[in-house]
Design a protein around this motif. Structure first.
Motif, PDB file in Angstrom:
ATOM      1  N   UNK A 155       0.836  -1.206   0.000  1.00  0.00           N
ATOM      2  CA  UNK A 155       0.000   0.000   0.000  1.00  0.00           C
ATOM      3  C   UNK A 155       0.873   1.259   0.000  1.00  0.00           C
ATOM      4  N   UNK A 156       1.963   1.237   0.763  1.00  0.00           N
ATOM      5  CA  UNK A 156       2.861   2.396   0.816  1.00  0.00           C
ATOM      6  C   UNK A 156       3.534   2.625  -0.535  1.00  0.00           C
ATOM      7  N   UNK A 157       3.952   1.554  -1.186  1.00  0.00           N
ATOM      8  CA  UNK A 157       4.580   1.685  -2.506  1.00  0.00           C
ATOM      9  C   UNK A 157       3.588   2.239  -3.524  1.00  0.00           C
ATOM     10  N   UNK A 158       2.384   1.705  -3.514  1.00  0.00           N
ATOM     11  CA  UNK A 158       1.373   2.158  -4.474  1.00  0.00           C
ATOM     12  C   UNK A 158       1.017   3.625  -4.245  1.00  0.00           C
ATOM     13  N   UNK A 159       0.891   4.009  -2.981  1.00  0.00           N
ATOM     14  CA  UNK A 159       0.534   5.395  -2.674  1.00  0.00           C
ATOM     15  C   UNK A 159       1.620   6.367  -3.120  1.00  0.00           C
ATOM     16  N   UNK A 190      15.112   3.811  -5.983  1.00  0.00           N
ATOM     17  CA  UNK A 190      13.996   4.745  -5.860  1.00  0.00           C
ATOM     18  C   UNK A 190      13.839   5.204  -4.403  1.00  0.00           C
ATOM     19  N   UNK A 191      13.262   6.390  -4.187  1.00  0.00           N
ATOM     20  CA  UNK A 191      13.082   6.897  -2.819  1.00  0.00           C
ATOM     21  C   UNK A 191      12.246   5.944  -1.970  1.00  0.00           C
ATOM     22  N   UNK A 192      12.572   5.888  -0.704  1.00  0.00           N
ATOM     23  CA  UNK A 192      11.852   5.025   0.226  1.00  0.00           C
ATOM     24  C   UNK A 192      10.564   5.730   0.682  1.00  0.00           C
ATOM     25  N   UNK A 193       9.411   5.145   0.473  1.00  0.00           N
ATOM     26  CA  UNK A 193       8.160   5.777   0.912  1.00  0.00           C
ATOM     27  C   UNK A 193       8.124   5.952   2.427  1.00  0.00           C
ATOM     28  N   UNK A 194       7.367   6.937   2.863  1.00  0.00           N
ATOM     29  CA  UNK A 194       7.204   7.175   4.297  1.00  0.00           C
ATOM     30  C   UNK A 194       6.657   5.926   4.987  1.00  0.00           C
ATOM     31  N   UNK A 195       7.200   5.647   6.142  1.00  0.00           N
ATOM     32  CA  UNK A 195       6.722   4.517   6.932  1.00  0.00           C
ATOM     33  C   UNK A 195       7.461   3.224   6.688  1.00  0.00           C
ATOM     34  N   UNK A 196       8.300   3.172   5.645  1.00  0.00           N
ATOM     35  CA  UNK A 196       9.072   1.970   5.353  1.00  0.00           C
ATOM     36  C   UNK A 196      10.544   2.217   5.684  1.00  0.00           C
ATOM     37  N   UNK A 197      11.293   1.139   5.819  1.00  0.00           N
ATOM     38  CA  UNK A 197      12.710   1.248   6.137  1.00  0.00           C
ATOM     39  C   UNK A 197      13.540   0.610   5.035  1.00  0.00           C
ATOM     40  N   UNK A 198      14.685   1.188   4.769  1.00  0.00           N
ATOM     41  CA  UNK A 198      15.622   0.617   3.799  1.00  0.00           C
ATOM     42  C   UNK A 198      16.380  -0.522   4.471  1.00  0.00           C
ATOM     43  N   UNK A 199      16.616  -1.584   3.728  1.00  0.00           N
ATOM     44  CA  UNK A 199      17.374  -2.724   4.255  1.00  0.00           C
ATOM     45  C   UNK A 199      18.206  -3.327   3.138  1.00  0.00           C
ATOM     46  N   UNK A 200      19.328  -3.900   3.514  1.00  0.00           N
ATOM     47  CA  UNK A 200      20.186  -4.596   2.552  1.00  0.00           C
ATOM     48  C   UNK A 200      20.502  -5.976   3.087  1.00  0.00           C
ATOM     49  N   UNK A 201      20.384  -6.956   2.216  1.00  0.00           N
ATOM     50  CA  UNK A 201      20.737  -8.329   2.556  1.00  0.00           C
ATOM     51  C   UNK A 201      21.990  -8.671   1.778  1.00  0.00           C
TER      52      UNK A 201
END
Length: 265
Positions: A155-159, A190-201
């Protein structure tokens, strides 16, 4: 006027109970024949009878029911109590549904103990993800956590109008006696939407994988068990977070196709 039998049928109680309510002063008949003693009720008493039965079904004692019915605002209060009880039952039903799902999954696991799995040893690429994560102590809670988190990430990505650059990924990282479960999507730079966190594996030079294909996820735990058993049988050890890569998933697909990936050393 309604006879006591007709009134009992409409309310859904026995004639004996109506007589008992009358004796306690909770629900008096509208009329009692002075010669025969036959009780008759007015149609307008049905609402009061419904409130009485509802309160009794909620577990209130008859003394408590009497006090509640004597309240001028009994209808709104009874309705509020019924709504609260409804919400409790819905929570209980959902908990029972989850338990039933787990029982069915265990049953399928036992019935499929002799399933032939195809394990592939390979390397794994590094992943740049955006995610939501949660610490999970009870493994049975992972399923209830991961699904809603994926919905919120999507939902955050779509918004934000952010495009996905690959299949969704669940990442499970063991920390002491807990697991950090993450629901993640691949979006590149791409920019990280509000409410989500960036992560790397991190990339893994060596991993053991197996593909899960089924109409639901009921057998995925058993497949993970088979994968870890194979890791042990090959004299390897777990060396990094486990990944689930969702190649196909409802509603876009009719079935689940998931790559289970475990870095090893």
């Amino acid at each position: 006027m309604l006879s006591i039998g007709e009134f009992a049928r409409l309310v859904g109680v026995s004639v004996r109970m109506l007589r008992h309510y009358d004796q306690l002063g909770l629900l008096r008949p509208d009329r009692v024949d002075p010669f025969t003693g036959y009780r008759s009720y007015a149609a307008v008493q049905l609402d009061e009878a419904n409130r009485l039965v509802a309160l009794k079904d909620l577990g209130f004692s008859l003394d408590e029911v009497g006090r509640l019915l004597a309240d001028d605002d009994s209808s709104p209060r009874v309705a509020a109590l019924l709504r609260a009880r409804r919400d409790e039952l819905m929570v209980s039903i959902e908990a029972d549904r989850r338990r039933l799902h787990l029982v069915e999954a265990r049953l399928r696991s036992i019935e499929k103990e002799h399933t032939v799995y195809v394990f592939i040893e390979t390397d794994l690429p590094a992943l740049r993800l955006v995610q939501l994560s949660a610490r999970v102590r009870e493994m049975a809670d992972i399923e209830t956590e991961i699904g809603p988190m994926f919905e919120r990430v999507g939902a955050a990505l779509d918004a934000a109008g952010v495009e996905r650059r690959g299949p969704g990924v669940a990442v499970y990282t063991a920390v002491d006696d807990e697991v950090i479960a993450a629901a993640a999507e691949q979006i590149g730079d791409q920019p990280v939407p509000d409410g989500l966190e960036r992560a790397e594996v991190a990339a893994a030079a060596r991993a053991l994988t197996v593909r899960y294909e089924a109409d639901d996820l009921g057998g995925i735990q058993r497949t993970w068990q088979a994968l870890v058993t194979e890791v042990d049988a090959r004299g390897l050890r777990i060396a990094g977070p486990a990944r689930e890569v969702y190649l196909e998933a409802p509603p876009e697909s009719r079935r689940w196709v998931v790559d289970l990936q475990q870095p090893v050393a």
